[in-house]
Design a protein around this motif. Structure first.
Motif, mmCIF file in Angstrom:
data_model
loop_
_atom_site.group_PDB
_atom_site.id
_atom_site.type_symbol
_atom_site.label_atom_id
_atom_site.label_comp_id
_atom_site.label_asym_id
_atom_site.label_seq_id
_atom_site.Cartn_x
_atom_site.Cartn_y
_atom_site.Cartn_z
ATOM 1 N N UNK A 26 -20.115 -5.314 10.521
ATOM 2 C CA UNK A 26 -19.229 -5.628 9.388
ATOM 3 C C UNK A 26 -18.480 -4.411 8.849
ATOM 4 N N UNK A 27 -18.895 -3.199 9.244
ATOM 5 C CA UNK A 27 -18.220 -1.998 8.745
ATOM 6 C C UNK A 27 -16.726 -1.987 9.078
ATOM 7 N N UNK A 28 -16.415 -2.340 10.326
ATOM 8 C CA UNK A 28 -15.002 -2.315 10.742
ATOM 9 C C UNK A 28 -14.194 -3.285 9.880
ATOM 10 N N UNK A 29 -14.808 -4.436 9.573
ATOM 11 C CA UNK A 29 -14.107 -5.414 8.725
ATOM 12 C C UNK A 29 -13.852 -4.846 7.331
ATOM 13 N N UNK A 30 -14.854 -4.141 6.806
ATOM 14 C CA UNK A 30 -14.682 -3.525 5.480
ATOM 15 C C UNK A 30 -13.556 -2.481 5.503
ATOM 16 N N UNK A 31 -13.608 -1.622 6.528
ATOM 17 C CA UNK A 31 -12.582 -0.566 6.618
ATOM 18 C C UNK A 31 -11.203 -1.194 6.793
ATOM 19 N N UNK A 32 -11.132 -2.252 7.611
ATOM 20 C CA UNK A 32 -9.851 -2.928 7.863
ATOM 21 C C UNK A 32 -9.278 -3.478 6.556
ATOM 22 N N UNK A 33 -10.153 -4.070 5.750
ATOM 23 C CA UNK A 33 -9.687 -4.625 4.469
ATOM 24 C C UNK A 33 -9.164 -3.507 3.567
ATOM 25 N N UNK A 34 -9.915 -2.404 3.500
ATOM 26 C CA UNK A 34 -9.458 -1.273 2.682
ATOM 27 C C UNK A 34 -8.105 -0.762 3.177
ATOM 28 N N UNK A 35 -7.948 -0.684 4.499
ATOM 29 C CA UNK A 35 -6.689 -0.172 5.065
ATOM 30 C C UNK A 35 -5.528 -1.067 4.639
ATOM 31 N N UNK A 147 -2.789 -6.486 -3.957
ATOM 32 C CA UNK A 147 -3.833 -6.137 -2.983
ATOM 33 C C UNK A 147 -3.599 -7.029 -1.757
ATOM 34 N N UNK A 148 -4.491 -6.924 -0.756
ATOM 35 C CA UNK A 148 -4.280 -7.764 0.429
ATOM 36 C C UNK A 148 -4.607 -9.226 0.145
ATOM 37 N N UNK A 149 -5.376 -9.487 -0.918
ATOM 38 C CA UNK A 149 -5.690 -10.886 -1.231
ATOM 39 C C UNK A 149 -4.839 -11.418 -2.394
ATOM 40 N N UNK A 184 -3.077 -8.868 5.782
ATOM 41 C CA UNK A 184 -2.205 -9.359 4.704
ATOM 42 C C UNK A 184 -1.946 -10.857 4.821
ATOM 43 N N UNK A 185 -2.096 -11.386 6.017
ATOM 44 C CA UNK A 185 -2.006 -12.835 6.213
ATOM 45 C C UNK A 185 -0.688 -13.431 5.713
ATOM 46 N N UNK A 186 0.421 -12.745 5.970
ATOM 47 C CA UNK A 186 1.733 -13.290 5.597
ATOM 48 C C UNK A 186 2.213 -14.158 6.758
ATOM 49 N N UNK A 187 2.566 -15.411 6.440
ATOM 50 C CA UNK A 187 2.928 -16.364 7.484
ATOM 51 C C UNK A 187 4.148 -15.879 8.268
ATOM 52 N N UNK A 188 4.102 -16.055 9.579
ATOM 53 C CA UNK A 188 5.253 -15.659 10.405
ATOM 54 C C UNK A 188 6.501 -16.443 10.022
ATOM 55 N N UNK A 189 6.310 -17.604 9.411
ATOM 56 C CA UNK A 189 7.456 -18.405 8.952
ATOM 57 C C UNK A 189 8.204 -17.705 7.824
ATOM 58 N N UNK A 190 7.541 -16.766 7.176
ATOM 59 C CA UNK A 190 8.168 -16.031 6.062
ATOM 60 C C UNK A 190 8.730 -14.683 6.515
ATOM 61 N N UNK A 191 8.851 -14.510 7.829
ATOM 62 C CA UNK A 191 9.363 -13.238 8.354
ATOM 63 C C UNK A 191 10.675 -13.486 9.104
ATOM 64 N N UNK A 192 11.699 -12.685 8.786
ATOM 65 C CA UNK A 192 12.975 -12.764 9.510
ATOM 66 C C UNK A 192 13.260 -11.452 10.203
ATOM 67 N N UNK A 193 13.721 -11.557 11.429
ATOM 68 C CA UNK A 193 14.084 -10.350 12.185
ATOM 69 C C UNK A 193 15.589 -10.381 12.417
ATOM 70 N N UNK A 194 16.266 -9.331 11.988
ATOM 71 C CA UNK A 194 17.718 -9.272 12.143
ATOM 72 C C UNK A 194 18.095 -8.326 13.278
ATOM 73 N N UNK A 195 18.929 -8.798 14.173
ATOM 74 C CA UNK A 195 19.333 -7.966 15.314
ATOM 75 C C UNK A 195 20.852 -7.989 15.487
ATOM 76 N N UNK A 196 21.367 -6.877 16.015
ATOM 77 C CA UNK A 196 22.802 -6.812 16.302
ATOM 78 C C UNK A 196 23.129 -7.590 17.577
ATOM 79 N N UNK A 197 22.061 -8.058 18.279
ATOM 80 C CA UNK A 197 22.320 -8.954 19.414
ATOM 81 C C UNK A 197 21.964 -8.399 20.776
ATOM 82 N N UNK A 198 20.761 -7.852 20.915
ATOM 83 C CA UNK A 198 20.299 -7.395 22.241
ATOM 84 C C UNK A 198 19.797 -8.625 23.000
ATOM 85 N N UNK A 199 20.698 -9.231 23.772
ATOM 86 C CA UNK A 199 20.441 -10.549 24.369
ATOM 87 C C UNK A 199 19.167 -10.574 25.216
#
Ligand code: SAH
Ligand code: SF4
Length: 352
Positions: A26-35, A147-149, A184-199
């Motif tokens: 569980x240590x890694x989980x604790x450190x991950x949350x702190x990060x 915070x993350x929560x 952080x558990x932010x839904x991918x639906x709430x993320x937009x990626x803007x590109x100049x068009x690298x097809x």
């Protein structure tokens, strides 16, 4: 020295196992949350002191720092952020009725060289790592009491300095990190990626099975006009670009967003008709953007001349008549150097 925020939970578990003997799982989980709470090593109060010391020896503590915060009259906050090597990027936090949207940078500088853009003027300095992009959000979330929560950020746009698809692997990893359930558990639906068009990269992105919104900086309806303002148009024609966009749309069924800077050359009635034709078969929305200050004068590049108010209004009517869904982007924070790359450049100039 490594960046803690570059690691997924699985990678962190593996990493800690190699540097610490007999560690409870569980240590890694604790450190991950702190990060993800962007805590300093000393703030990690449920982590034994010895492990905190080991972390200090192996990892950079909180790699991204706020150098400057500018608050606009409309509440938009603009940040100048420093990276571990002293490079500076910018980030904007905008408040809307539905939540707070953060606009983050993906590169220091950019090598795409669009004629209207301040970020591209000195070329690319370097890519940001996934953990640096994540840390832009974490530092601003924490600075605003989150915070993350209990997040103070609900939506993310990759629309700051840099071309996200020119930093492909790190950007895809960042999207996975920020949307990780244990982070952080932010839904991918709430993320937009803007590109100049690298097809080519748009097609690759479609195959990643991410739920993000693809935003295309279109800015023209003919190759001839696009080449006058965007170097990328010499690498990919509109035909190739729309082939890739259709591939993305058919694969993800996500509505495509187009960014369109209003110029004298691209707001003719024929442009509206060509837009309709180009976007046939897509579900899409057009964001019309008034041009912000550019690094080039209109004498240097006449294609950057803005339309008259009347022409812009007529173009708007034309789009409506054709049933094209469009809005004019609210220019938030224009009193604090709103457009991409402007604030960083003004800070660089002062430093010269
Ligand atoms: N590289 C990506 C994302 C960063 S640029 C891209 O090009 O899409 C973010 C947006 O700001 C793009 O739509 C870009 O075309 C726009 N932009 C850049 N300079 C601008 C300016 N001077 N005025 C208005 N929009 C600008
Ligand atoms: Fe790069 Fe985007 Fe600016 Fe073009 S508009 S130079 S792609 S950051």
């Amino acid at each position: 020295m490594k960046i803690l925020q570059d690691l997924s939970l699985t990678e962190l578990k593996r990493e800690l196992e190699t540097i610490v003997e007999k560690m409870p799982r569980y240590r890694a989980e604790q450190v991950f949350k702190w990060a993800n709470d962007y805590a300093s090593f000393d703030e990690m109060n449920n982590i034994p002191k010895e492990l905190r010391e080991t972390l200090k020896e192996n990892f950079i503590e909180n790699p991204v720092k706020i150098e400057k915060e500018l608050i606009s009259k409309d509440g938009t906050k603009k940040y100048l952020l420093s990276l571990p090597d002293g490079n500076i990027v910018e980030c904007v936090l905008m408040s809307y009725k539905y939540g707070n949207t953060i606009c983050i940078s993906t590169q220091v500088g950019c090598r795409m060289g669009c004629g209207f853009c301040a970020t591209g003027i000195d070329g690319l300095v370097r890519n940001l790592t996934a953990g640096e992009m994540l840390s832009e959000i974490l530092v601003i979330n924490k600075h605003n009491g989150g915070t993350s929560t209990d997040r103070k950020i609900t939506n993310i746009v990759l629309m700051g300095c840099g071309e996200p698809l020119d930093n492909y692997d790190n950007v895809v990893k960042f999207i996975k990190l920020i949307s990780a359930k244990e982070g952080m558990n932010i839904s991918q639906r709430n993320i937009s990626l803007s590109t100049c068009g690298l097809a080519d990269k748009i097609k690759q992105l479609a195959d990643e099975d991410l739920g993000i919104t693809l935003t295309i900086s279109l800015h023209a309806t003919t190759d001839e006009h696009r080449k006058k303002i965007m170097k990328v148009a010499k690498a990919f024609s509109l035909k190739e670009l729309f082939f890739a966009i259709n591939y993305y749309f058919n694969k993800t069924k996500r509505r495509i967003v187009f960014e369109y800077i209003e110029l004298d050359i691209n707001t003719n009635p024929d442009d509206a008709k060509r837009l309709k034709e180009l976007c046939k078969g897509l579900s899409y929305h057009m964001n019309l953007i008034p041009m912000n200050a550019t690094p080039h004068t209109i004498e240097e590049n006449p294609a950057l001349k803005p339309p008259t108010k009347e022409k812009s209004a007529a173009f708007w009517e034309e789009l409506k008549k054709l049933g094209i869904s469009a809005t004019t982007r609210r220019t938030l924070g224009s009193d604090i150097a709103g457009a991409c790359g402007q604030l960083r450049r003004s800070s660089l100039k002062k430093g010269e």
